[in-house]
Design an enzyme around this catalytic site. Structure first.
Site, mmCIF file in Angstrom:
data_model
loop_
_atom_site.group_PDB
_atom_site.id
_atom_site.type_symbol
_atom_site.label_atom_id
_atom_site.label_comp_id
_atom_site.label_asym_id
_atom_site.label_seq_id
_atom_site.Cartn_x
_atom_site.Cartn_y
_atom_site.Cartn_z
ATOM 1 N N CYS A 230 0.530 3.603 3.354
ATOM 2 C CA CYS A 230 1.035 3.204 4.669
ATOM 3 C C CYS A 230 2.376 3.903 4.925
ATOM 4 C CB CYS A 230 1.213 1.692 4.723
ATOM 5 S SG CYS A 230 -0.339 0.771 4.862
ATOM 6 N N GLN B 241 -9.763 12.791 -0.607
ATOM 7 C CA GLN B 241 -9.100 13.631 -1.591
ATOM 8 C C GLN B 241 -9.607 15.071 -1.477
ATOM 9 O OE1 GLN B 241 -8.590 11.767 -5.626
ATOM 10 N NE2 GLN B 241 -9.965 10.217 -4.779
ATOM 11 N N CYS C 256 0.841 -1.202 0.000
ATOM 12 C CA CYS C 256 0.000 0.000 0.000
ATOM 13 C C CYS C 256 0.878 1.256 0.000
ATOM 14 C CB CYS C 256 -0.906 0.002 1.224
ATOM 15 S SG CYS C 256 -1.861 1.528 1.410
ATOM 16 N N HIS D 224 -6.575 1.809 1.877
ATOM 17 C CA HIS D 224 -6.171 2.574 3.063
ATOM 18 C C HIS D 224 -7.165 3.722 3.311
ATOM 19 C CE1 HIS D 224 -2.718 3.607 5.787
ATOM 20 N NE2 HIS D 224 -3.428 4.723 5.861
ATOM 21 N N HIS E 38 -8.555 6.994 3.363
ATOM 22 C CA HIS E 38 -8.066 8.254 2.801
ATOM 23 C C HIS E 38 -9.193 8.966 2.060
ATOM 24 C CE1 HIS E 38 -7.991 5.853 -0.889
ATOM 25 N NE2 HIS E 38 -7.827 6.966 -1.575
ATOM 26 N N HIS F 18 -3.703 0.905 8.296
ATOM 27 C CA HIS F 18 -4.267 0.459 7.017
ATOM 28 C C HIS F 18 -5.623 -0.224 7.191
ATOM 29 C CE1 HIS F 18 -4.089 -1.056 2.834
ATOM 30 N NE2 HIS F 18 -4.669 -2.130 3.337
#
Length: 371
Positions: A73, A190, A70, A186, A188, A135
């Site tokens: 991470c 944007q 990933c 993971h 996250h 993660h």
């Protein structure tokens, strides 16, 4: 909050947001990366009076890597990732495969032939926000303090990106789940800094302006007041925030989260509003995850999109926002266990949504599930 800005091996900016003021972030990016190359432009659609981003270079972006590879991470145990540090709280960095970039180049805006073929370089910025270094976690697993740090990062990025010449709107969002199209597991989100005001926001502003002409009042204020008064679509009512399923919800389970005091963007939230947001938003996300958890194992996570609506940059100074009210829309494309809501003919072809779940039943179901 402590903010530390650094550069990755290919020149992209990376920013650490830490809860401790004494945290030191001096790990260099040791990867042998070539400079990024992007080819982004925006083209004008005269039929719909809107801009479309053309970003063909994104075809080569990373797609569903195994967990031990990933890129979000931390860098540890000899493996180098996008984040050089061996651990982190919250990290924001420039996307390696951005739809919009401050380095976009291209011909100036011109019209050719008999049609208004307007095209411009895709100037703007796209950033990745890593909510946690864990993660196997999710946003709903964060503590209120961790959510508060993410909120500080969203706010800081809104201020910074709004100051970029040519940026007209800043959009913070999270896509969660493979069904939504997420390519990295993971936790996250944007942030997009657009060189135009988005079509969705243009429509909301037009509706708000028309409502102001008819009534002399603000549309968002009246909408929130009506939902709080009727109550049957309210999911969570706090001192500073209200979460409700809209009267004409497009999606099977869709919740709008408004501060009770109208503000234009994240910068304008006060301390009390920021504190309550952390607990109310976690409550909503955990309710979403319980909607389709038929076996009670917690493994059937609900795919969702969480989208912040903020006033355009030039509708006033940051923190004012004019008519538009800051709010978040949280919705899922799952309509029941094992079934998704697809945007087929009517939705994709005519932009007319058909919802299989009544908003009142959706709100009732969300009130019934409890974390």
């Amino acid at each position: 909050m402590k903010k530390t800005s650094t550069r990755m091996a290919d020149g992209r900016e990376l920013i650490y947001y830490d809860s401790r003021d004494d945290t030191v972030r001096d790990n260099p990016d040791l990867r042998p990366l070539d400079a990024t190359a992007t080819s982004s432009e925006i083209r004008y659609d005269p039929l719909l009076d809107e801009w479309v981003v053309i970003a063909s270079h994104r075809q080569g972006r990373i797609y569903h890597p195994p967990a031990d590879e990933c890129p979000l991470c931390p860098s540890r145990d000899g493996r180098l990732s996008e984040i050089p540090a061996p651990d982190y709280d919250v990290v924001v960095f420039e996307n390696r495969f951005p739809s919009l970039t401050t380095s976009a180049v291209g011909a100036p805006d011109t019209a050719t032939g008999t049609l208004p073929h307007h095209a411009r370089p895709g100037n703007g910025r796209c950033e990745v926000v890593c909510f946690t270094s864990d993660h196997d976690s999710s946003f709903a697993d964060l503590t209120p303090a961790q959510v508060g740090l993410v909120l500080e990062a969203w706010t800081d990025r809104t201020a910074e990106l709004s100051a970029i010449p040519g940026v007209e709107q800043v959009f913070c969002f999270e896509n969660r789940g493979e069904e939504i199209g997420v390519t990295l597991g993971h936790p996250h989100g944007q942030i997009y800094a657009y060189p135009f005001v988005t079509p969705r926001t243009e429509r909301m502003l037009a509706s708000s302006a028309a409502h102001r002409r008819r009534t002399g009042r603000n549309l968002f204020d009246d909408l929130l007041a009506a939902e709080r008064a009727e109550g049957d679509r309210v999911v969570v009512a706090g001192e500073h925030w209200t979460a409700f399923v809209p009267y004409a919800a497009h999606w099977p389970y869709e919740v709008h989260l408004y501060p009770n005091r109208r503000v234009g963007d994240l910068l304008a939230l006060n301390d009390a509003e920021r504190a309550e947001f952390c607990t109310v938003y976690l409550d909503l996300l955990r309710r979403f995850d319980l909607l389709f958890d038929a076996d009670g194992t917690g493994t059937n996570k609900t795919p969702y999109i969480a989208a912040w609506h903020q006033a355009p940059v030039r509708s006033g100074l940051p923190g004012t926002g004019g008519e538009l009210a800051l709010h978040m829309e949280l919705f899922t494309i799952r309509r029941t266990v094992g079934k998704l809501k697809f945007l087929a003919g009517s939705e994709s072809g005519m932009d007319v949504f058909i919802n299989d779940v009544s908003p009142e039943m959706a709100a009732k179901r969300l009130r019934e599930v409890s974390s």
